[in-house]
Design a protein around this motif. Structure first.
Motif, PDB file in Angstrom:
ATOM      1  N   THR A  13       0.825  -1.211   0.000  1.00  0.00           N
ATOM      2  CA  THR A  13       0.000   0.000   0.000  1.00  0.00           C
ATOM      3  C   THR A  13       0.859   1.259   0.000  1.00  0.00           C
ATOM      4  O   THR A  13       0.378   2.334  -0.352  1.00  0.00           O
ATOM      5  N   TYR A  14       2.109   1.123   0.393  1.00  0.00           N
ATOM      6  CA  TYR A  14       3.051   2.254   0.370  1.00  0.00           C
ATOM      7  C   TYR A  14       3.982   2.178  -0.838  1.00  0.00           C
ATOM      8  O   TYR A  14       4.989   2.877  -0.902  1.00  0.00           O
ATOM      9  N   GLY A  15       3.660   1.306  -1.785  1.00  0.00           N
ATOM     10  CA  GLY A  15       4.434   1.220  -3.019  1.00  0.00           C
ATOM     11  C   GLY A  15       5.696   0.390  -2.899  1.00  0.00           C
ATOM     12  O   GLY A  15       6.576   0.488  -3.753  1.00  0.00           O
ATOM     13  N   THR A  16       5.788  -0.436  -1.886  1.00  0.00           N
ATOM     14  CA  THR A  16       6.992  -1.230  -1.661  1.00  0.00           C
ATOM     15  C   THR A  16       6.708  -2.704  -1.909  1.00  0.00           C
ATOM     16  O   THR A  16       5.860  -3.297  -1.254  1.00  0.00           O
ATOM     17  N   ILE A  17       7.420  -3.269  -2.873  1.00  0.00           N
ATOM     18  CA  ILE A  17       7.338  -4.703  -3.145  1.00  0.00           C
ATOM     19  C   ILE A  17       8.747  -5.255  -2.977  1.00  0.00           C
ATOM     20  O   ILE A  17       9.678  -4.806  -3.645  1.00  0.00           O
ATOM     21  N   ILE A  18       8.891  -6.208  -2.074  1.00  0.00           N
ATOM     22  CA  ILE A  18      10.206  -6.762  -1.783  1.00  0.00           C
ATOM     23  C   ILE A  18      10.219  -8.240  -2.159  1.00  0.00           C
ATOM     24  O   ILE A  18       9.435  -9.026  -1.630  1.00  0.00           O
ATOM     25  N   TYR A  19      11.101  -8.574  -3.096  1.00  0.00           N
ATOM     26  CA  TYR A  19      11.332  -9.973  -3.443  1.00  0.00           C
ATOM     27  C   TYR A  19      12.686 -10.082  -4.107  1.00  0.00           C
ATOM     28  O   TYR A  19      12.884  -9.571  -5.209  1.00  0.00           O
ATOM     29  N   VAL A  20      13.630 -10.709  -3.416  1.00  0.00           N
ATOM     30  CA  VAL A  20      14.954 -10.933  -3.995  1.00  0.00           C
ATOM     31  C   VAL A  20      15.224 -12.421  -4.188  1.00  0.00           C
ATOM     32  O   VAL A  20      16.257 -12.790  -4.721  1.00  0.00           O
ATOM     33  N   GLY A  21      14.297 -13.261  -3.749  1.00  0.00           N
ATOM     34  CA  GLY A  21      14.439 -14.689  -3.964  1.00  0.00           C
ATOM     35  C   GLY A  21      15.088 -15.448  -2.825  1.00  0.00           C
ATOM     36  O   GLY A  21      15.232 -16.661  -2.880  1.00  0.00           O
ATOM     37  N   HIS A  22      15.486 -14.745  -1.790  1.00  0.00           N
ATOM     38  CA  HIS A  22      16.092 -15.374  -0.612  1.00  0.00           C
ATOM     39  C   HIS A  22      15.242 -14.959   0.582  1.00  0.00           C
ATOM     40  O   HIS A  22      15.165 -13.776   0.921  1.00  0.00           O
ATOM     41  N   ARG A  23      14.595 -15.930   1.206  1.00  0.00           N
ATOM     42  CA  ARG A  23      13.600 -15.663   2.254  1.00  0.00           C
ATOM     43  C   ARG A  23      14.140 -14.775   3.373  1.00  0.00           C
ATOM     44  O   ARG A  23      13.511 -13.799   3.759  1.00  0.00           O
ATOM     45  N   LEU A  24      15.304 -15.105   3.895  1.00  0.00           N
ATOM     46  CA  LEU A  24      15.868 -14.341   5.001  1.00  0.00           C
ATOM     47  C   LEU A  24      16.159 -12.898   4.586  1.00  0.00           C
ATOM     48  O   LEU A  24      15.853 -11.955   5.309  1.00  0.00           O
ATOM     49  N   SER A  25      16.708 -12.729   3.401  1.00  0.00           N
ATOM     50  CA  SER A  25      16.991 -11.374   2.902  1.00  0.00           C
ATOM     51  C   SER A  25      15.708 -10.582   2.703  1.00  0.00           C
ATOM     52  O   SER A  25      15.652  -9.388   3.022  1.00  0.00           O
ATOM     53  N   ASP A  26      14.684 -11.234   2.187  1.00  0.00           N
ATOM     54  CA  ASP A  26      13.384 -10.568   2.013  1.00  0.00           C
ATOM     55  C   ASP A  26      12.862 -10.064   3.347  1.00  0.00           C
ATOM     56  O   ASP A  26      12.392  -8.928   3.455  1.00  0.00           O
ATOM     57  N   LEU A  27      12.926 -10.911   4.366  1.00  0.00           N
ATOM     58  CA  LEU A  27      12.424 -10.535   5.690  1.00  0.00           C
ATOM     59  C   LEU A  27      13.206  -9.364   6.276  1.00  0.00           C
ATOM     60  O   LEU A  27      12.634  -8.444   6.852  1.00  0.00           O
ATOM     61  N   GLN A  28      14.523  -9.396   6.106  1.00  0.00           N
ATOM     62  CA  GLN A  28      15.353  -8.312   6.635  1.00  0.00           C
ATOM     63  C   GLN A  28      15.086  -7.000   5.906  1.00  0.00           C
ATOM     64  O   GLN A  28      15.050  -5.929   6.516  1.00  0.00           O
ATOM     65  N   LEU A  29      14.876  -7.072   4.598  1.00  0.00           N
ATOM     66  CA  LEU A  29      14.543  -5.862   3.839  1.00  0.00           C
ATOM     67  C   LEU A  29      13.180  -5.306   4.240  1.00  0.00           C
ATOM     68  O   LEU A  29      13.003  -4.086   4.322  1.00  0.00           O
ATOM     69  N   MET A  30      12.225  -6.200   4.516  1.00  0.00           N
ATOM     70  CA  MET A  30      10.916  -5.746   4.983  1.00  0.00           C
ATOM     71  C   MET A  30      11.047  -5.032   6.325  1.00  0.00           C
ATOM     72  O   MET A  30      10.401  -4.005   6.560  1.00  0.00           O
ATOM     73  N   GLU A  31      11.890  -5.571   7.199  1.00  0.00           N
ATOM     74  CA  GLU A  31      12.110  -4.929   8.503  1.00  0.00           C
ATOM     75  C   GLU A  31      12.708  -3.541   8.316  1.00  0.00           C
ATOM     76  O   GLU A  31      12.254  -2.572   8.940  1.00  0.00           O
ATOM     77  N   ASP A  32      13.692  -3.423   7.452  1.00  0.00           N
ATOM     78  CA  ASP A  32      14.306  -2.115   7.188  1.00  0.00           C
ATOM     79  C   ASP A  32      13.283  -1.128   6.626  1.00  0.00           C
ATOM     80  O   ASP A  32      13.261   0.047   7.015  1.00  0.00           O
ATOM     81  N   GLU A  33      12.451  -1.593   5.725  1.00  0.00           N
ATOM     82  CA  GLU A  33      11.443  -0.716   5.123  1.00  0.00           C
ATOM     83  C   GLU A  33      10.420  -0.260   6.158  1.00  0.00           C
ATOM     84  O   GLU A  33      10.021   0.910   6.176  1.00  0.00           O
ATOM     85  N   LEU A  34      10.012  -1.160   7.039  1.00  0.00           N
ATOM     86  CA  LEU A  34       9.086  -0.776   8.111  1.00  0.00           C
ATOM     87  C   LEU A  34       9.693   0.299   9.014  1.00  0.00           C
ATOM     88  O   LEU A  34       9.015   1.251   9.398  1.00  0.00           O
ATOM     89  N   LYS A  35      10.970   0.127   9.342  1.00  0.00           N
ATOM     90  CA  LYS A  35      11.640   1.122  10.187  1.00  0.00           C
ATOM     91  C   LYS A  35      11.656   2.484   9.512  1.00  0.00           C
ATOM     92  O   LYS A  35      11.429   3.511  10.160  1.00  0.00           O
ATOM     93  N   GLU A  36      11.912   2.507   8.210  1.00  0.00           N
ATOM     94  CA  GLU A  36      11.939   3.771   7.480  1.00  0.00           C
ATOM     95  C   GLU A  36      10.551   4.423   7.435  1.00  0.00           C
ATOM     96  O   GLU A  36      10.429   5.630   7.605  1.00  0.00           O
ATOM     97  N   LEU A  37       9.527   3.612   7.215  1.00  0.00           N
ATOM     98  CA  LEU A  37       8.166   4.156   7.210  1.00  0.00           C
ATOM     99  C   LEU A  37       7.794   4.722   8.571  1.00  0.00           C
ATOM    100  O   LEU A  37       7.148   5.773   8.665  1.00  0.00           O
ATOM    101  N   TYR A  38       8.208   4.047   9.635  1.00  0.00           N
ATOM    102  CA  TYR A  38       7.903   4.528  10.980  1.00  0.00           C
ATOM    103  C   TYR A  38       8.670   5.814  11.290  1.00  0.00           C
ATOM    104  O   TYR A  38       8.103   6.765  11.834  1.00  0.00           O
ATOM    105  N   LYS A  39       9.943   5.843  10.924  1.00  0.00           N
ATOM    106  CA  LYS A  39      10.738   7.060  11.149  1.00  0.00           C
ATOM    107  C   LYS A  39      10.152   8.252  10.408  1.00  0.00           C
ATOM    108  O   LYS A  39      10.225   9.383  10.880  1.00  0.00           O
TER     109      LYS A  39
END
Length: 68
Positions: A13-39
């Protein structure tokens, strides 16, 4: 939010689609994006905390699974 899929849809809904093909990396990128949206004060604290908790649980699960 109850699943990782819910978090992906929330981020979309915020225009962010995360998929790099590695589950752990995807999750970490989602966490980083959430932190940026909150900040940036674009998401509420409750949404941020709920999503962060789910992501951290899933990251711990993935790390444990990869160690085996």
């Amino acid at each position: 939010m109850k699943t990782i899929f819910d978090i992906q849809q929330f981020l979309k809904t915020y225009g962010t689609i995360i998929y790099v093909g590695h589950r752990l990396s995807d999750l970490q990128l989602m966490e980083d994006e959430l932190k940026e949206l909150y900040k940036s004060q674009l998401i509420e604290m409750r949404d941020f905390q709920t999503a962060l908790l789910l992501l951290r649980q899933e990251i711990a699960f993935e790390k444990e699974r990869q160690e085996k």
